[in-house]
Design a protein around this motif. Structure first.
Motif, PDB file in Angstrom:
ATOM      1  N   ILE A  19       1.276  -1.285  -0.079  1.00  0.00           N
ATOM      2  CA  ILE A  19       0.091   0.080  -0.384  1.00  0.00           C
ATOM      3  C   ILE A  19       0.688   1.703  -0.230  1.00  0.00           C
ATOM      4  CG2 ILE A  19      -2.111  -1.194   1.320  1.00  0.00           C
ATOM      5  CD1 ILE A  19      -1.108   0.245   3.590  1.00  0.00           C
ATOM      6  N   SER A  20       0.615   2.217  -0.865  1.00  0.00           N
ATOM      7  CA  SER A  20       1.180   3.507  -0.139  1.00  0.00           C
ATOM      8  C   SER A  20       1.478   4.220   0.324  1.00  0.00           C
ATOM      9  CB  SER A  20       0.523   4.471  -1.185  1.00  0.00           C
ATOM     10  OG  SER A  20      -0.901   4.604  -1.007  1.00  0.00           O
ATOM     11  N   ARG A  21       2.203   4.885   1.273  1.00  0.00           N
ATOM     12  CA  ARG A  21       2.419   6.034   1.770  1.00  0.00           C
ATOM     13  C   ARG A  21       1.560   6.811   2.640  1.00  0.00           C
ATOM     14  NH1 ARG A  21       7.990   7.881   1.627  1.00  0.00           N
ATOM     15  NH2 ARG A  21       9.444   6.221   2.551  1.00  0.00           N
ATOM     16  N   SER A  22       1.060   7.721   1.291  1.00  0.00           N
ATOM     17  CA  SER A  22      -0.630   8.369   2.454  1.00  0.00           C
ATOM     18  C   SER A  22      -1.656   7.100   2.588  1.00  0.00           C
ATOM     19  CB  SER A  22      -0.851   8.638   0.410  1.00  0.00           C
ATOM     20  OG  SER A  22       0.185   9.652  -0.151  1.00  0.00           O
ATOM     21  N   GLU A  23      -1.730   6.467   2.076  1.00  0.00           N
ATOM     22  CA  GLU A  23      -3.082   5.182   2.282  1.00  0.00           C
ATOM     23  C   GLU A  23      -2.637   4.825   3.738  1.00  0.00           C
ATOM     24  OE1 GLU A  23      -6.229   3.387   2.032  1.00  0.00           O
ATOM     25  OE2 GLU A  23      -5.942   4.574   0.866  1.00  0.00           O
ATOM     26  N   VAL A  24      -1.965   4.989   3.558  1.00  0.00           N
ATOM     27  CA  VAL A  24      -1.688   4.144   5.766  1.00  0.00           C
ATOM     28  C   VAL A  24      -1.529   5.496   7.089  1.00  0.00           C
ATOM     29  CG1 VAL A  24       0.314   3.643   7.585  1.00  0.00           C
ATOM     30  CG2 VAL A  24       0.640   2.770   4.907  1.00  0.00           C
ATOM     31  N   ALA A  25      -2.046   6.806   5.795  1.00  0.00           N
ATOM     32  CA  ALA A  25      -1.827   8.099   6.945  1.00  0.00           C
ATOM     33  C   ALA A  25      -3.559   8.052   6.809  1.00  0.00           C
ATOM     34  CB  ALA A  25      -0.858   9.182   6.454  1.00  0.00           C
ATOM     35  N   ARG A  26      -4.204   7.800   5.470  1.00  0.00           N
ATOM     36  CA  ARG A  26      -5.683   7.830   5.583  1.00  0.00           C
ATOM     37  C   ARG A  26      -6.183   6.899   6.325  1.00  0.00           C
ATOM     38  NH1 ARG A  26      -9.782   4.989   3.490  1.00  0.00           N
ATOM     39  NH2 ARG A  26      -8.553   3.851   3.007  1.00  0.00           N
ATOM     40  N   ARG A  27      -5.669   5.223   6.562  1.00  0.00           N
ATOM     41  CA  ARG A  27      -6.137   4.372   7.374  1.00  0.00           C
ATOM     42  C   ARG A  27      -6.165   4.095   8.400  1.00  0.00           C
ATOM     43  NH1 ARG A  27      -4.194  -1.450   4.223  1.00  0.00           N
ATOM     44  NH2 ARG A  27      -5.375  -0.985   2.416  1.00  0.00           N
ATOM     45  N   ALA A  28      -5.144   5.199   8.569  1.00  0.00           N
ATOM     46  CA  ALA A  28      -5.091   5.350  10.335  1.00  0.00           C
ATOM     47  C   ALA A  28      -5.320   6.786  11.126  1.00  0.00           C
ATOM     48  CB  ALA A  28      -3.261   5.274  10.820  1.00  0.00           C
ATOM     49  N   ASP A  29      -5.476   7.301   9.747  1.00  0.00           N
ATOM     50  CA  ASP A  29      -6.375   9.104  10.620  1.00  0.00           C
ATOM     51  C   ASP A  29      -5.843   9.949  11.381  1.00  0.00           C
ATOM     52  OD1 ASP A  29      -8.714  10.747  10.307  1.00  0.00           O
ATOM     53  OD2 ASP A  29      -9.362   9.833  12.022  1.00  0.00           O
ATOM     54  N   ILE A  30      -4.195  10.151  10.510  1.00  0.00           N
ATOM     55  CA  ILE A  30      -3.319  10.349  10.825  1.00  0.00           C
ATOM     56  C   ILE A  30      -2.974  11.397   9.991  1.00  0.00           C
ATOM     57  CG2 ILE A  30      -2.556   8.889  12.935  1.00  0.00           C
ATOM     58  CD1 ILE A  30       0.365   8.691  10.921  1.00  0.00           C
ATOM     59  N   SER A  31      -2.574  12.636   9.976  1.00  0.00           N
ATOM     60  CA  SER A  31      -1.831  13.974   9.205  1.00  0.00           C
ATOM     61  C   SER A  31      -0.844  13.229   8.727  1.00  0.00           C
ATOM     62  CB  SER A  31      -1.654  15.064   9.287  1.00  0.00           C
ATOM     63  OG  SER A  31      -0.140  14.581  10.814  1.00  0.00           O
ATOM     64  N   ARG A  32      -0.813  13.600   7.102  1.00  0.00           N
ATOM     65  CA  ARG A  32       0.643  12.847   6.450  1.00  0.00           C
ATOM     66  C   ARG A  32       1.937  13.411   7.138  1.00  0.00           C
ATOM     67  NH1 ARG A  32      -2.053  14.344   1.063  1.00  0.00           N
ATOM     68  NH2 ARG A  32       0.078  15.617   0.475  1.00  0.00           N
ATOM     69  N   GLN A  33       2.509  14.833   7.758  1.00  0.00           N
ATOM     70  CA  GLN A  33       2.974  15.420   8.027  1.00  0.00           C
ATOM     71  C   GLN A  33       3.436  14.424   9.853  1.00  0.00           C
ATOM     72  OE1 GLN A  33       2.910  19.467   9.616  1.00  0.00           O
ATOM     73  NE2 GLN A  33       5.215  19.051  10.886  1.00  0.00           N
ATOM     74  N   THR A  34       2.356  14.199  10.476  1.00  0.00           N
ATOM     75  CA  THR A  34       3.042  13.001  11.017  1.00  0.00           C
ATOM     76  C   THR A  34       3.714  11.971  11.072  1.00  0.00           C
ATOM     77  OG1 THR A  34       1.383  13.790  12.727  1.00  0.00           O
ATOM     78  CG2 THR A  34       2.032  12.196  13.536  1.00  0.00           C
TER      79      THR A  34
END
Length: 106
Positions: A19-34
């Motif tokens: 999966i993409s890095r952006s997808e992980v941030a979306r799934r985890a509901d955390i900011s892309r910056q974090t």
């Protein structure tokens, strides 16, 4: 703290799941910056809730990520998320013998 160990594991886990890095941030509901700060080992004050949500998004035991983050993890733990030292970590944390730690919280 071993933010570098955690970052390395996160990268490996993302690749394993395909999966993409952006997808992980979306799934985890955390900011892309974090998320990117965690990946670059630049975040030294992550919230427990962030670690928990990442574990769920990456389909890995939260305790394993927490152990890596705190420098308590075993670097040889398989990427399937199985932790060989979960009971020992809980025992040290809770002051309870490892054979008495139960997943039900009793």
């Amino acid at each position: 703290m071993s933010s570098r160990d955690l970052a390395d594991y996160l990268e490996q886990r993302v690749a394993m799941l395909g999966i993409s890095r952006s997808e992980v941030a979306r799934r985890a509901d955390i900011s892309r910056q974090t998320w990117y700060r965690l990946l670059s080992a630049d975040l030294t004050d992550a919230k427990l809730s962030t670690i928990m949500r990442l574990a769920e998004a990456l389909e890995t035991p939260p305790l394993h990520l927490l152990c890596l983050y705190l420098g308590e993890g075993q670097t040889t733990t398989p990427l399937n998320g199985a932790s060989n030292d979960a009971g020992g970590f809980l025992a040290r944390t809770l002051g309870t013998p490892a054979n008495r730690v139960s997943s039900s919280g009793n």
